[in-house]
Scaffold this motif. Structure first.
Motif, PDB file in Angstrom:
ATOM      1  N   LEU A 187      21.563 -74.682 -22.298  1.00 23.26           N
ATOM      2  CA  LEU A 187      20.316 -75.526 -21.820  1.00 23.26           C
ATOM      3  C   LEU A 187      18.942 -74.602 -21.693  1.00 23.26           C
ATOM      4  CD1 LEU A 187      18.623 -78.030 -20.716  1.00 23.26           C
ATOM      5  CD2 LEU A 187      19.700 -77.451 -18.577  1.00 23.26           C
ATOM      6  N   GLU A 188      19.188 -73.381 -21.035  1.00 20.48           N
ATOM      7  CA  GLU A 188      18.102 -72.617 -21.197  1.00 20.48           C
ATOM      8  C   GLU A 188      17.722 -72.020 -22.557  1.00 20.48           C
ATOM      9  OE1 GLU A 188      16.772 -68.066 -19.156  1.00 20.48           O
ATOM     10  OE2 GLU A 188      18.597 -69.301 -18.381  1.00 20.48           O
ATOM     11  N   SER A 189      18.538 -71.622 -23.152  1.00 18.58           N
ATOM     12  CA  SER A 189      18.093 -71.117 -24.538  1.00 18.58           C
ATOM     13  C   SER A 189      17.604 -72.462 -25.399  1.00 18.58           C
ATOM     14  CB  SER A 189      19.504 -71.052 -25.500  1.00 18.58           C
ATOM     15  OG  SER A 189      19.234 -70.667 -26.873  1.00 18.58           O
ATOM     16  N   ARG A 190      17.926 -73.607 -25.038  1.00 17.70           N
ATOM     17  CA  ARG A 190      17.122 -74.955 -25.831  1.00 17.70           C
ATOM     18  C   ARG A 190      15.772 -74.754 -25.216  1.00 17.70           C
ATOM     19  NH1 ARG A 190      20.281 -79.795 -25.608  1.00 17.70           N
ATOM     20  NH2 ARG A 190      19.149 -80.664 -27.267  1.00 17.70           N
ATOM     21  N   LEU A 191      15.757 -74.786 -23.925  1.00 21.65           N
ATOM     22  CA  LEU A 191      14.364 -74.816 -23.445  1.00 21.65           C
ATOM     23  C   LEU A 191      13.439 -73.643 -24.263  1.00 21.65           C
ATOM     24  CD1 LEU A 191      15.075 -75.462 -19.529  1.00 21.65           C
ATOM     25  CD2 LEU A 191      13.987 -76.983 -21.249  1.00 21.65           C
ATOM     26  N   ILE A 192      13.836 -72.419 -24.338  1.00 25.69           N
ATOM     27  CA  ILE A 192      13.141 -71.498 -25.011  1.00 25.69           C
ATOM     28  C   ILE A 192      12.917 -71.402 -26.691  1.00 25.69           C
ATOM     29  CG2 ILE A 192      12.853 -68.944 -25.142  1.00 25.69           C
ATOM     30  CD1 ILE A 192      14.414 -68.755 -22.328  1.00 25.69           C
ATOM     31  N   TYR A 193      14.288 -71.917 -27.118  1.00 26.79           N
ATOM     32  CA  TYR A 193      14.121 -71.584 -28.808  1.00 26.79           C
ATOM     33  C   TYR A 193      14.487 -72.774 -29.258  1.00 26.79           C
ATOM     34  CZ  TYR A 193      15.079 -66.750 -27.835  1.00 26.79           C
ATOM     35  OH  TYR A 193      14.918 -65.477 -27.376  1.00 26.79           O
ATOM     36  N   GLY A 194      14.511 -73.967 -28.305  1.00 26.01           N
ATOM     37  CA  GLY A 194      14.443 -75.428 -29.151  1.00 26.01           C
ATOM     38  C   GLY A 194      15.660 -75.706 -29.810  1.00 26.01           C
ATOM     39  N   SER A 195      15.683 -76.577 -30.810  1.00 32.89           N
ATOM     40  CA  SER A 195      16.891 -77.300 -31.324  1.00 32.89           C
ATOM     41  C   SER A 195      16.973 -77.637 -32.862  1.00 32.89           C
ATOM     42  CB  SER A 195      17.205 -78.593 -30.628  1.00 32.89           C
ATOM     43  OG  SER A 195      17.360 -78.429 -29.113  1.00 32.89           O
ATOM     44  N   TYR A 196      16.496 -76.879 -33.658  1.00 30.56           N
ATOM     45  CA  TYR A 196      16.424 -76.878 -34.830  1.00 30.56           C
ATOM     46  C   TYR A 196      17.712 -76.084 -35.404  1.00 30.56           C
ATOM     47  CZ  TYR A 196      11.430 -78.198 -36.206  1.00 30.56           C
ATOM     48  OH  TYR A 196      10.369 -78.882 -36.331  1.00 30.56           O
ATOM     49  N   PRO A 197      18.389 -76.933 -36.345  1.00 30.88           N
ATOM     50  CA  PRO A 197      19.609 -76.598 -36.824  1.00 30.88           C
ATOM     51  C   PRO A 197      19.602 -75.113 -37.041  1.00 30.88           C
ATOM     52  CG  PRO A 197      18.903 -78.670 -37.979  1.00 30.88           C
ATOM     53  CD  PRO A 197      17.509 -78.337 -37.135  1.00 30.88           C
ATOM     54  N   ASP A 198      18.707 -74.583 -37.679  1.00 31.72           N
ATOM     55  CA  ASP A 198      19.088 -72.960 -38.122  1.00 31.72           C
ATOM     56  C   ASP A 198      18.876 -72.039 -37.053  1.00 31.72           C
ATOM     57  OD1 ASP A 198      19.391 -73.375 -40.953  1.00 31.72           O
ATOM     58  OD2 ASP A 198      17.491 -72.934 -41.382  1.00 31.72           O
ATOM     59  N   VAL A 199      18.301 -72.614 -35.765  1.00 36.30           N
ATOM     60  CA  VAL A 199      18.038 -71.846 -34.538  1.00 36.30           C
ATOM     61  C   VAL A 199      19.442 -72.052 -33.788  1.00 36.30           C
ATOM     62  CG1 VAL A 199      16.847 -72.014 -32.288  1.00 36.30           C
ATOM     63  CG2 VAL A 199      15.580 -71.995 -34.499  1.00 36.30           C
ATOM     64  N   LEU A 200      20.033 -73.268 -33.634  1.00 35.95           N
ATOM     65  CA  LEU A 200      21.137 -73.166 -33.146  1.00 35.95           C
ATOM     66  C   LEU A 200      22.282 -72.607 -33.909  1.00 35.95           C
ATOM     67  CD1 LEU A 200      21.052 -76.932 -31.909  1.00 35.95           C
ATOM     68  CD2 LEU A 200      21.019 -74.751 -30.196  1.00 35.95           C
ATOM     69  N   ASN A 201      22.539 -72.549 -35.148  1.00 40.42           N
ATOM     70  CA  ASN A 201      23.350 -71.919 -35.899  1.00 40.42           C
ATOM     71  C   ASN A 201      23.331 -70.670 -36.064  1.00 40.42           C
ATOM     72  OD1 ASN A 201      24.773 -74.500 -36.524  1.00 40.42           O
ATOM     73  ND2 ASN A 201      23.318 -74.851 -38.304  1.00 40.42           N
ATOM     74  N   TYR A 202      22.322 -70.086 -36.015  1.00 33.81           N
ATOM     75  CA  TYR A 202      22.040 -68.613 -36.171  1.00 33.81           C
ATOM     76  C   TYR A 202      21.158 -68.109 -35.177  1.00 33.81           C
ATOM     77  CZ  TYR A 202      23.267 -70.279 -40.821  1.00 33.81           C
ATOM     78  OH  TYR A 202      23.910 -70.765 -41.882  1.00 33.81           O
ATOM     79  N   GLN A 203      21.845 -68.095 -33.800  1.00 34.84           N
ATOM     80  CA  GLN A 203      21.093 -67.785 -32.701  1.00 34.84           C
ATOM     81  C   GLN A 203      20.536 -66.393 -32.617  1.00 34.84           C
ATOM     82  OE1 GLN A 203      23.054 -69.208 -29.005  1.00 34.84           O
ATOM     83  NE2 GLN A 203      23.278 -71.272 -29.951  1.00 34.84           N
ATOM     84  N   ALA A 204      21.153 -65.337 -33.276  1.00 37.65           N
ATOM     85  CA  ALA A 204      20.669 -63.951 -33.284  1.00 37.65           C
ATOM     86  C   ALA A 204      19.514 -63.991 -33.931  1.00 37.65           C
ATOM     87  CB  ALA A 204      21.881 -62.989 -33.758  1.00 37.65           C
ATOM     88  N   GLU A 205      19.142 -64.898 -34.903  1.00 34.64           N
ATOM     89  CA  GLU A 205      17.928 -64.599 -35.633  1.00 34.64           C
ATOM     90  C   GLU A 205      16.760 -65.863 -35.254  1.00 34.64           C
ATOM     91  OE1 GLU A 205      20.820 -65.004 -37.922  1.00 34.64           O
ATOM     92  OE2 GLU A 205      21.314 -63.011 -37.318  1.00 34.64           O
ATOM     93  N   ALA A 206      17.094 -66.290 -33.968  1.00 35.02           N
ATOM     94  CA  ALA A 206      16.356 -67.449 -33.408  1.00 35.02           C
ATOM     95  C   ALA A 206      14.844 -67.379 -33.580  1.00 35.02           C
ATOM     96  CB  ALA A 206      17.084 -67.872 -32.213  1.00 35.02           C
ATOM     97  N   ARG A 207      14.392 -66.287 -33.108  1.00 31.08           N
ATOM     98  CA  ARG A 207      12.863 -65.972 -32.837  1.00 31.08           C
ATOM     99  C   ARG A 207      12.370 -65.709 -34.255  1.00 31.08           C
ATOM    100  NH1 ARG A 207      10.183 -61.834 -28.495  1.00 31.08           N
ATOM    101  NH2 ARG A 207       8.103 -62.206 -29.120  1.00 31.08           N
ATOM    102  N   GLU A 208      13.137 -64.932 -35.012  1.00 29.94           N
ATOM    103  CA  GLU A 208      12.609 -64.855 -36.436  1.00 29.94           C
ATOM    104  C   GLU A 208      12.493 -66.192 -37.091  1.00 29.94           C
ATOM    105  OE1 GLU A 208      13.733 -62.321 -40.564  1.00 29.94           O
ATOM    106  OE2 GLU A 208      15.000 -61.980 -38.829  1.00 29.94           O
ATOM    107  N   THR A 209      13.634 -66.879 -37.023  1.00 28.27           N
ATOM    108  CA  THR A 209      13.592 -68.277 -37.869  1.00 28.27           C
ATOM    109  C   THR A 209      12.242 -69.159 -37.120  1.00 28.27           C
ATOM    110  OG1 THR A 209      16.136 -68.066 -38.002  1.00 28.27           O
ATOM    111  CG2 THR A 209      15.091 -70.297 -38.101  1.00 28.27           C
ATOM    112  N   LEU A 210      12.066 -69.072 -36.058  1.00 29.20           N
ATOM    113  CA  LEU A 210      10.976 -69.844 -35.424  1.00 29.20           C
ATOM    114  C   LEU A 210       9.579 -69.413 -36.070  1.00 29.20           C
ATOM    115  CD1 LEU A 210      12.383 -70.828 -31.919  1.00 29.20           C
ATOM    116  CD2 LEU A 210      11.765 -72.309 -33.703  1.00 29.20           C
ATOM    117  N   THR A 211       9.451 -68.139 -35.785  1.00 39.02           N
ATOM    118  CA  THR A 211       8.233 -67.664 -36.389  1.00 39.02           C
ATOM    119  C   THR A 211       7.819 -67.916 -37.622  1.00 39.02           C
ATOM    120  OG1 THR A 211       8.611 -65.594 -34.779  1.00 39.02           O
ATOM    121  CG2 THR A 211       7.219 -65.185 -36.531  1.00 39.02           C
ATOM    122  N   ASN A 212       9.214 -67.797 -38.615  1.00 36.80           N
ATOM    123  CA  ASN A 212       9.227 -68.189 -40.079  1.00 36.80           C
ATOM    124  C   ASN A 212       8.541 -69.803 -40.170  1.00 36.80           C
ATOM    125  OD1 ASN A 212       9.218 -65.589 -41.113  1.00 36.80           O
ATOM    126  ND2 ASN A 212      11.444 -65.711 -41.180  1.00 36.80           N
TER     127      ASN A 212
END
Length: 374
Positions: free
Chosen positions: A152-177
């Motif tokens: 829950l906390e992660s989704r409040l911060i990083y959201g729920s795009y498939p690539d964000v959830l599947n590759y959580q270590a790269e979540a920030r980079e994925t969202l920035t791109n």
């Protein structure tokens, strides 16, 4: 692989005489959804991605002879990013009318041109669905209740795009791109968008006002523009599935605010990426706004996928009485007050609202009970 709720619905409607159109923001998984549906099927399939110039050109006002050569003996025609082709609605109508054995499967990441161009030509010829970032119910079905609660906390911060959830270590980079290129691709290519810097300023202003009422005049002053331009850009952002507006609910009381609106993001991660703020919840001052945005966007997903055609509002009076989120369906109302801290769950729905309107359900939503409503 998380199974999408729409998959079973679409599978039931294959080869039933209508095109299937799935719209939604870029990178939410539209192509992956269609590929999963087609996995294991034996029908010959033609795949066209209109982000590619050659495919885009051939579907922009083709002749009937060109369509026959293109479709040949394919039984399924899958068209990605259909809004990129000129007069795509007429092309889809011609395929639908002249190739009755063909199942059309169409995706679009912008309703700007797509809905405008296909709604009239394709009236009665299509089923249309909207695909969102992954929903709570989809994650629950794939990973179970423990995973949903832990994330829950992660989704409040990083959201729920498939690539964000599947590759959580790269979540920030994925969202920035994502926010730097893909998300606005259709928007920035529109003839009416001549000031991308203004668009970026507006997105930052909207992100900072999350959960607050929005004034077009005040936004215009903030970004250095006029209110009509601001309203136009917000409309475009909504049609590209980046933000959505929540109008004020008003029927009876004299002191209700009638013309105000709030603006939320379809995904928390996109909002935080715009601000480049991925700070943990314990250190944030905007956790209440993030919780509001999360629950309301998740509720929209649940209603859409469940076929519940509810209208959504917030409510506030001039005396500052308010309700965060209201749904109206078939004349009945549901009122939701959203509190991140369960200790504040003793908040009550304003009596004046309960007395003025037929409220079927009034509840305070916290992290302890939110799953019951999604």
């Amino acid at each position: 692989m998380i199974t999408r709720t729409l998959q079973a619905k679409i599978e039931q409607r294959l080869f039933k005489g209508k095109a299937i159109v799935v719209v939604g923001a870029r990178q939410v998984g539209k192509t992956t959804l269609f590929n999963e549906i087609l996995r294991g099927r034996t029908e010959k399939t033609l795949r066209l991605n209109l982000d590619e110039a050659d495919a885009r050109e051939i579907l922009s006002s083709p002749t009937m002879a060109e369509l026959k050569q293109l479709i040949a003996d394919n039984s399924i025609v899958m068209i990605d990013e259909a809004q990129r082709a000129r007069d795509i609605g007429l092309t889809l109508k011609r395929i639908q009318d002249n190739f009755p054995h063909v199942q059309l499967m169409v995706t679009g990441s912008s309703s700007l041109d797509l809905r405008a161009s296909i709604n009239e030509p394709m009236t009665g010829r299509k089923w249309e669905y909207q695909l969102f970032p992954l929903s709570t119910a989809e994650i629950l079905g794939a990973n179970g209740i423990l995973s949903v609660r832990q994330s829950l906390e992660s989704r409040l911060i990083y959201g729920s795009y498939p690539d964000v959830l599947n590759y959580q270590a790269e979540a920030r980079e994925t969202l920035t791109n994502l926010t730097g290129s893909y998300l606005y691709k259709d928007l920035l290519e529109l003839e009416g968008i001549r000031k991308p810097a203004l668009l970026e300023k507006l997105l930052v202003a909207l992100a900072l006002q999350l959960g607050s009422e929005v004034s077009y005049n005040e936004l215009a002053q903030t970004v250095g523009s006029d209110s009509k331009t601001v309203e136009k850009y917000i409309d475009l952002l909504e049609k590209c599935f980046i933000v959505f507006r929540l109008p004020a609910f008003s029927r009876n009381l004299r002191n209700e605010l009638k013309k105000n609106r709030k603006i939320y993001f379809f995904d928390n991660g996109v909002r935080n990426a715009i601000l480049q703020n991925f700070t943990p919840l314990s250190l944030r001052a905007d956790v209440g706004a993030l919780w509001e945005n999360f629950f309301i966007s998740e509720r929209l997903k649940a209603n859409h996928y469940g076929g519940h055609y509810a209208k959504s509002y917030f409510w506030r009076t001039k005396s500052q009485q308010e309700i965060d989120y209201i749904e109206e369906c078939d004349g009945s109302l549901r009122a939701f007050e959203l509190k991140w801290n369960p200790k504040r769950a003793n908040t009550s729905i304003p009596t004046s609202f309960l007395q003025a309107y037929p409220v079927e359900e009034a509840v305070v939503i916290t992290p302890e009970n939110y799953l019951d409503f999604l």
